[in-house]
Design a protein around this motif. Structure first.
Motif, PDB file in Angstrom:
ATOM      1  N   ARG A 185      83.320  25.788 -21.102  1.00 59.49           N
ATOM      2  CA  ARG A 185      83.916  25.931 -22.437  1.00 59.49           C
ATOM      3  C   ARG A 185      85.371  25.476 -22.395  1.00 59.49           C
ATOM      4  NH1 ARG A 185      84.632  30.696 -24.516  1.00 59.49           N
ATOM      5  NH2 ARG A 185      84.334  31.994 -22.678  1.00 59.49           N
ATOM      6  N   PHE A 186      85.791  24.787 -23.446  1.00 61.43           N
ATOM      7  CA  PHE A 186      87.157  24.295 -23.579  1.00 61.43           C
ATOM      8  C   PHE A 186      87.723  24.783 -24.908  1.00 61.43           C
ATOM      9  CE2 PHE A 186      85.236  21.437 -20.612  1.00 61.43           C
ATOM     10  CZ  PHE A 186      86.252  20.924 -19.822  1.00 61.43           C
ATOM     11  N   ASN A 187      88.863  25.455 -24.861  1.00 59.32           N
ATOM     12  CA  ASN A 187      89.493  25.945 -26.083  1.00 59.32           C
ATOM     13  C   ASN A 187      91.010  25.802 -25.998  1.00 59.32           C
ATOM     14  OD1 ASN A 187      87.244  27.160 -27.748  1.00 59.32           O
ATOM     15  ND2 ASN A 187      86.926  28.269 -25.833  1.00 59.32           N
ATOM     16  N   CYS A 188      91.647  25.890 -27.159  1.00 55.77           N
ATOM     17  CA  CYS A 188      93.111  25.846 -27.244  1.00 55.77           C
ATOM     18  C   CYS A 188      93.630  27.116 -27.904  1.00 55.77           C
ATOM     19  CB  CYS A 188      93.583  24.673 -28.098  1.00 55.77           C
ATOM     20  SG  CYS A 188      93.356  23.059 -27.353  1.00 55.77           S
ATOM     21  N   ILE A 189      94.866  27.455 -27.594  1.00 60.50           N
ATOM     22  CA  ILE A 189      95.603  28.482 -28.333  1.00 60.50           C
ATOM     23  C   ILE A 189      96.858  27.836 -28.885  1.00 60.50           C
ATOM     24  CG2 ILE A 189      97.037  30.538 -28.106  1.00 60.50           C
ATOM     25  CD1 ILE A 189      94.946  31.744 -26.339  1.00 60.50           C
ATOM     26  N   ALA A 190      97.149  28.121 -30.151  1.00 58.03           N
ATOM     27  CA  ALA A 190      98.356  27.607 -30.797  1.00 58.03           C
ATOM     28  C   ALA A 190      99.263  28.788 -31.136  1.00 58.03           C
ATOM     29  CB  ALA A 190      97.999  26.823 -32.056  1.00 58.03           C
ATOM     30  N   PRO A 191     100.220  29.085 -30.269  1.00 63.72           N
ATOM     31  CA  PRO A 191     101.124  30.202 -30.539  1.00 63.72           C
ATOM     32  C   PRO A 191     102.255  29.790 -31.490  1.00 63.72           C
ATOM     33  CG  PRO A 191     100.997  29.687 -28.178  1.00 63.72           C
ATOM     34  CD  PRO A 191     100.451  28.537 -28.931  1.00 63.72           C
ATOM     35  N   ALA A 192     102.830  30.774 -32.123  1.00 67.67           N
ATOM     36  CA  ALA A 192     104.126  30.573 -32.772  1.00 67.67           C
ATOM     37  C   ALA A 192     105.206  30.719 -31.709  1.00 67.67           C
ATOM     38  CB  ALA A 192     104.318  31.601 -33.884  1.00 67.67           C
ATOM     39  N   VAL A 193     106.434  30.539 -32.121  1.00 64.84           N
ATOM     40  CA  VAL A 193     107.553  30.702 -31.192  1.00 64.84           C
ATOM     41  C   VAL A 193     107.502  32.098 -30.585  1.00 64.84           C
ATOM     42  CG1 VAL A 193     109.130  31.436 -33.033  1.00 64.84           C
ATOM     43  CG2 VAL A 193     110.052  30.458 -30.932  1.00 64.84           C
ATOM     44  N   GLY A 194     107.745  32.169 -29.279  1.00 63.33           N
ATOM     45  CA  GLY A 194     107.560  33.429 -28.574  1.00 63.33           C
ATOM     46  C   GLY A 194     108.838  33.984 -27.982  1.00 63.33           C
ATOM     47  N   ASN A 195     108.804  35.258 -27.697  1.00 66.19           N
ATOM     48  CA  ASN A 195     109.940  35.961 -27.107  1.00 66.19           C
ATOM     49  C   ASN A 195     109.964  35.687 -25.602  1.00 66.19           C
ATOM     50  OD1 ASN A 195     112.076  37.641 -26.594  1.00 66.19           O
ATOM     51  ND2 ASN A 195     110.882  39.540 -26.735  1.00 66.19           N
ATOM     52  N   THR A 196     110.493  34.514 -25.245  1.00 66.01           N
ATOM     53  CA  THR A 196     110.563  34.092 -23.857  1.00 66.01           C
ATOM     54  C   THR A 196     111.972  33.602 -23.547  1.00 66.01           C
ATOM     55  OG1 THR A 196     109.971  31.791 -24.319  1.00 66.01           O
ATOM     56  CG2 THR A 196     108.149  33.347 -23.987  1.00 66.01           C
ATOM     57  N   SER A 197     112.192  33.245 -22.291  1.00 64.67           N
ATOM     58  CA  SER A 197     113.506  32.726 -21.902  1.00 64.67           C
ATOM     59  C   SER A 197     113.837  31.428 -22.629  1.00 64.67           C
ATOM     60  CB  SER A 197     113.551  32.500 -20.377  1.00 64.67           C
ATOM     61  OG  SER A 197     112.535  31.608 -19.967  1.00 64.67           O
ATOM     62  N   MET A 198     112.803  30.662 -23.012  1.00 65.42           N
ATOM     63  CA  MET A 198     113.049  29.427 -23.756  1.00 65.42           C
ATOM     64  C   MET A 198     113.645  29.730 -25.131  1.00 65.42           C
ATOM     65  SD  MET A 198     110.409  26.257 -24.414  1.00 65.42           S
ATOM     66  CE  MET A 198     110.028  26.161 -22.657  1.00 65.42           C
ATOM     67  N   LEU A 199     113.134  30.780 -25.773  1.00 66.23           N
ATOM     68  CA  LEU A 199     113.702  31.185 -27.068  1.00 66.23           C
ATOM     69  C   LEU A 199     115.136  31.661 -26.887  1.00 66.23           C
ATOM     70  CD1 LEU A 199     113.582  31.931 -30.081  1.00 66.23           C
ATOM     71  CD2 LEU A 199     112.602  34.133 -29.391  1.00 66.23           C
TER      72      LEU A 199
END
Length: 259
Positions: A185-199
């Motif tokens: 099975r192959f799937n994707c997730i499309a997150p919104a901007v997340g609370n990470t070090s990049m943010l």
């Protein structure tokens, strides 16, 4: 019962670190691939069931090493989470240089090809697997699971080829879901901007950082950014038999941003 095995790219930090924790919590053996050696070794030092592979996911050799580690040490590989990716500064196409364009597609798309070339034959022989990929929506500063972004489904100006790289991953994921069903099975997730070090790097730490964060949150109907565990729980769902009839889809974990 033999523990299942997951590979998580970019697993030393951000969403990837929490995804690693989620699989570890469920008694998986987790192989993380990261170019940050210090953070990778630190993450792996916390448990004998987390294994760090220093490598570049755009290189075929890295994926061959990951497969060899899973196969030789554990005899199986169940989940691939292609989490690693990059964004770039927000600006119109004519201001971009060829280097940025090439880096974007190299980091965001090439690992999907490399991981499938190395691991799909093993999963076909094994008889089961999941690929997952993220398509991330970032502020402008699996079974197989592939990480994309809401930039793929709701593009923002200034990120034309970042958005295009995520769309490429989305259609590749759907196509591979057809090519390798019903075994993988192959799937994707499309997150919104997340609370990470990049943010945090994007909004800074100055006096107006909270105001910048507030502006981002106001763009989301749920009025908050994604927490890493929001994404990790979605990955876990797509990776388990709870989603055994789900393939070729993009799960939007975006607080309503894509509506």
């Amino acid at each position: 019962m033999q523990a299942k095995v997951a590979v998580v790219t970019g697993g030393a930090d951000g969403f990837g670190a929490t995804i690693t924790d989620r699989f570890h919590q469920e008694s998986y053996q987790v192989i993380i691939i990261d170019i940050n050696k210090e953070k990778g070794e630190q993450k792996a030092s916390g448990s004998p069931n987390i294994h760090f592979l220093f490598g570049d996911v755009t290189q075929q050799d890295t994926w061959e090493q990951a497969l060899a580690l899973a196969r030789d040490r554990f005899g199986r590989l169940d989940i691939v989470v292609n989490n690693a990716g990059i964004t770039g500064a927000q600006s119109p196409v004519h201001t971009k240089d060829m280097g940025e364009y090439e880096r974007t597609f190299n980091v965001n798309v090439r690992p999907i090809f490399c991981s499938a070339r190395s691991i799909v034959p093993f999963m076909m022989e094994q008889g089961k697997g999941v690929f997952y990929r993220f398509n991330k929506w970032m502020v402008g500063a699996i079974q197989a699971s592939n990480d994309i972004s809401t930039g793929c489904t709701r593009p923002r100006p200034g990120f034309a080829f970042y958005n295009a790289s995520k769309a490429a991953v989305s259609i590749a994921t759907k196509t591979m879901a057809l090519e390798y069903a019903p075994t993988i099975r192959f799937n994707c997730i499309a997150p919104a901007v997340g609370n990470t070090s990049m943010l945090q790097a994007s909004i800074g730490s100055g006096a107006d950082s909270q105001e910048r964060l507030q502006r981002i949150e106001d763009l989301l109907p749920m009025k908050r950014v994604a927490q890493p565990m929001d994404i990790a729980n979605a990955v876990w769902y797509l990776a388990t038999d709870q989603s055994s009839f789900v393939t070729g889809t993009t799960l939007e974990v975006d607080g309503g941003r894509g509506i």
